[in-house]
Motif scaffolding. Structure first.
Motif, PDB file in Angstrom:
ATOM      1  N   GLY A  25     -25.184  58.958  10.729  1.00 41.09           N
ATOM      2  CA  GLY A  25     -24.348  57.979  10.040  1.00 41.09           C
ATOM      3  C   GLY A  25     -25.078  56.664   9.837  1.00 41.09           C
ATOM      4  N   ALA A  26     -25.868  56.242  10.829  1.00 40.85           N
ATOM      5  CA  ALA A  26     -26.620  54.993  10.722  1.00 40.85           C
ATOM      6  C   ALA A  26     -27.686  55.108   9.635  1.00 40.85           C
ATOM      7  CB  ALA A  26     -27.257  54.645  12.058  1.00 40.85           C
ATOM      8  N   VAL A  27     -28.327  56.264   9.545  1.00 37.18           N
ATOM      9  CA  VAL A  27     -29.336  56.484   8.505  1.00 37.18           C
ATOM     10  C   VAL A  27     -28.676  56.421   7.128  1.00 37.18           C
ATOM     11  CG1 VAL A  27     -30.972  58.145   7.538  1.00 37.18           C
ATOM     12  CG2 VAL A  27     -30.840  57.811  10.016  1.00 37.18           C
ATOM     13  N   LEU A  28     -27.527  57.054   6.996  1.00 41.39           N
ATOM     14  CA  LEU A  28     -26.811  57.057   5.727  1.00 41.39           C
ATOM     15  C   LEU A  28     -26.401  55.644   5.325  1.00 41.39           C
ATOM     16  CD1 LEU A  28     -25.450  58.585   3.401  1.00 41.39           C
ATOM     17  CD2 LEU A  28     -23.431  58.777   4.842  1.00 41.39           C
ATOM     18  N   VAL A  29     -25.857  54.892   6.257  1.00 48.48           N
ATOM     19  CA  VAL A  29     -25.446  53.517   5.966  1.00 48.48           C
ATOM     20  C   VAL A  29     -26.661  52.668   5.582  1.00 48.48           C
ATOM     21  CG1 VAL A  29     -24.483  51.415   6.987  1.00 48.48           C
ATOM     22  CG2 VAL A  29     -23.352  53.594   7.361  1.00 48.48           C
ATOM     23  N   GLY A  30     -27.763  52.841   6.283  1.00 51.52           N
ATOM     24  CA  GLY A  30     -28.988  52.114   5.946  1.00 51.52           C
ATOM     25  C   GLY A  30     -29.456  52.412   4.534  1.00 51.52           C
ATOM     26  N   ARG A  31     -29.413  53.669   4.162  1.00 50.22           N
ATOM     27  CA  ARG A  31     -29.835  54.043   2.796  1.00 50.22           C
ATOM     28  C   ARG A  31     -28.881  53.485   1.746  1.00 50.22           C
ATOM     29  NH1 ARG A  31     -31.627  60.167   4.169  1.00 50.22           N
ATOM     30  NH2 ARG A  31     -33.647  59.637   5.064  1.00 50.22           N
ATOM     31  N   LEU A  32     -27.589  53.497   2.056  1.00 48.22           N
ATOM     32  CA  LEU A  32     -26.615  52.927   1.119  1.00 48.22           C
ATOM     33  C   LEU A  32     -26.853  51.432   0.926  1.00 48.22           C
ATOM     34  CD1 LEU A  32     -23.309  54.722   2.177  1.00 48.22           C
ATOM     35  CD2 LEU A  32     -24.521  54.959   0.007  1.00 48.22           C
ATOM     36  N   ILE A  33     -27.127  50.739   2.007  1.00 52.66           N
ATOM     37  CA  ILE A  33     -27.395  49.303   1.911  1.00 52.66           C
ATOM     38  C   ILE A  33     -28.657  49.045   1.103  1.00 52.66           C
ATOM     39  CG2 ILE A  33     -28.072  47.274   3.267  1.00 52.66           C
ATOM     40  CD1 ILE A  33     -26.103  48.262   5.418  1.00 52.66           C
ATOM     41  N   GLU A  34     -29.712  49.808   1.342  1.00 53.04           N
ATOM     42  CA  GLU A  34     -30.952  49.651   0.576  1.00 53.04           C
ATOM     43  C   GLU A  34     -30.711  49.900  -0.908  1.00 53.04           C
ATOM     44  OE1 GLU A  34     -33.715  52.387   2.292  1.00 53.04           O
ATOM     45  OE2 GLU A  34     -34.199  51.064   3.976  1.00 53.04           O
ATOM     46  N   THR A  35     -29.939  50.933  -1.220  1.00 50.79           N
ATOM     47  CA  THR A  35     -29.641  51.257  -2.611  1.00 50.79           C
ATOM     48  C   THR A  35     -28.853  50.130  -3.269  1.00 50.79           C
ATOM     49  OG1 THR A  35     -29.632  53.608  -2.083  1.00 50.79           O
ATOM     50  CG2 THR A  35     -28.554  52.950  -4.130  1.00 50.79           C
ATOM     51  N   GLN A  37     -28.793  46.956  -2.397  1.00 52.61           N
ATOM     52  CA  GLN A  37     -29.649  45.783  -2.552  1.00 52.61           C
ATOM     53  C   GLN A  37     -30.589  45.935  -3.745  1.00 52.61           C
ATOM     54  OE1 GLN A  37     -31.370  45.597   1.387  1.00 52.61           O
ATOM     55  NE2 GLN A  37     -29.905  44.030   2.053  1.00 52.61           N
ATOM     56  N   ALA A  38     -31.146  47.124  -3.933  1.00 49.59           N
ATOM     57  CA  ALA A  38     -32.030  47.362  -5.081  1.00 49.59           C
ATOM     58  C   ALA A  38     -31.253  47.238  -6.386  1.00 49.59           C
ATOM     59  CB  ALA A  38     -32.674  48.742  -4.966  1.00 49.59           C
ATOM     60  N   TYR A  39     -30.038  47.762  -6.411  1.00 44.70           N
ATOM     61  CA  TYR A  39     -29.184  47.675  -7.605  1.00 44.70           C
ATOM     62  C   TYR A  39     -28.853  46.222  -7.913  1.00 44.70           C
ATOM     63  CZ  TYR A  39     -25.056  48.116 -10.551  1.00 44.70           C
ATOM     64  OH  TYR A  39     -24.150  47.981 -11.567  1.00 44.70           O
ATOM     65  N   ALA A  40     -28.480  45.455  -6.884  1.00 45.23           N
ATOM     66  CA  ALA A  40     -28.130  44.046  -7.086  1.00 45.23           C
ATOM     67  C   ALA A  40     -29.336  43.252  -7.578  1.00 45.23           C
ATOM     68  CB  ALA A  40     -27.597  43.446  -5.787  1.00 45.23           C
ATOM     69  N   LYS A  41     -30.507  43.548  -7.057  1.00 43.54           N
ATOM     70  CA  LYS A  41     -31.727  42.859  -7.487  1.00 43.54           C
ATOM     71  C   LYS A  41     -32.040  43.178  -8.946  1.00 43.54           C
ATOM     72  CE  LYS A  41     -36.538  42.221  -6.106  1.00 43.54           C
ATOM     73  NZ  LYS A  41     -37.588  42.624  -5.170  1.00 43.54           N
ATOM     74  N   ALA A  42     -31.882  44.437  -9.335  1.00 41.67           N
ATOM     75  CA  ALA A  42     -32.138  44.831 -10.722  1.00 41.67           C
ATOM     76  C   ALA A  42     -31.139  44.164 -11.672  1.00 41.67           C
ATOM     77  CB  ALA A  42     -32.066  46.352 -10.856  1.00 41.67           C
ATOM     78  N   ARG A  43     -29.867  44.099 -11.256  1.00 42.11           N
ATOM     79  CA  ARG A  43     -28.843  43.448 -12.091  1.00 42.11           C
ATOM     80  C   ARG A  43     -29.145  41.960 -12.265  1.00 42.11           C
ATOM     81  NH1 ARG A  43     -24.915  45.273 -15.088  1.00 42.11           N
ATOM     82  NH2 ARG A  43     -23.563  43.680 -14.303  1.00 42.11           N
ATOM     83  N   LYS A  44     -29.588  41.324 -11.200  1.00 44.73           N
ATOM     84  CA  LYS A  44     -29.901  39.890 -11.262  1.00 44.73           C
ATOM     85  C   LYS A  44     -31.074  39.647 -12.214  1.00 44.73           C
ATOM     86  CE  LYS A  44     -30.955  35.951  -8.305  1.00 44.73           C
ATOM     87  NZ  LYS A  44     -31.198  35.498  -6.934  1.00 44.73           N
ATOM     88  N   ALA A  45     -32.098  40.484 -12.121  1.00 45.20           N
ATOM     89  CA  ALA A  45     -33.256  40.344 -13.009  1.00 45.20           C
ATOM     90  C   ALA A  45     -32.850  40.578 -14.461  1.00 45.20           C
ATOM     91  CB  ALA A  45     -34.361  41.319 -12.597  1.00 45.20           C
ATOM     92  N   GLU A  46     -31.990  41.580 -14.682  1.00 40.27           N
ATOM     93  CA  GLU A  46     -31.517  41.873 -16.036  1.00 40.27           C
ATOM     94  C   GLU A  46     -30.706  40.704 -16.592  1.00 40.27           C
ATOM     95  OE1 GLU A  46     -28.128  44.783 -17.688  1.00 40.27           O
ATOM     96  OE2 GLU A  46     -29.714  45.782 -16.523  1.00 40.27           O
ATOM     97  N   ARG A  47     -29.836  40.133 -15.774  1.00 42.73           N
ATOM     98  CA  ARG A  47     -29.024  38.992 -16.198  1.00 42.73           C
ATOM     99  C   ARG A  47     -29.919  37.791 -16.548  1.00 42.73           C
ATOM    100  NH1 ARG A  47     -26.633  37.315 -11.656  1.00 42.73           N
ATOM    101  NH2 ARG A  47     -25.653  39.343 -11.444  1.00 42.73           N
TER     102      ARG A  47
END
Length: 85
Positions: A25-35, A37-47
């Protein structure tokens, strides 16, 4: 006490806990958080890219309006936009 030999030895027992596995569960949550964060960073760059393009369009429109009244300023604005001055 002649002829008696004394020997001493010391034993040390160290208890080491068994290595525990990382909870899945901790591994899954870590991967979700990383995903996320990457999505939010891409959206910010696009904006930011969209905002820069919008700003450049507005400056180009200003340069077009200024062309008849202040051609030097219009030229400077275009030069700045094209970065070829």
């Amino acid at each position: 006490m002649a002829g008696l030999e004394t020997t001493m030895s010391t034993y040390l027992h160290i208890q080491v806990p068994a290595q525990t596995a990382i909870p899945r569960g901790a591994v899954l949550v870590g991967r979700l958080i990383e995903t996320f964060q990457a999505y939010a960073k891409a959206r910010k760059a696009e904006r930011k890219l969209r905002e820069r393009a919008h700003d450049a369009r507005r400056v180009r429109e200003l340069a077009n309006r200024l062309q008849s009244s202040d051609p030097g300023m219009a030229s400077d604005l275009r030069c700045m936009l094209d970065r070829d001055c």
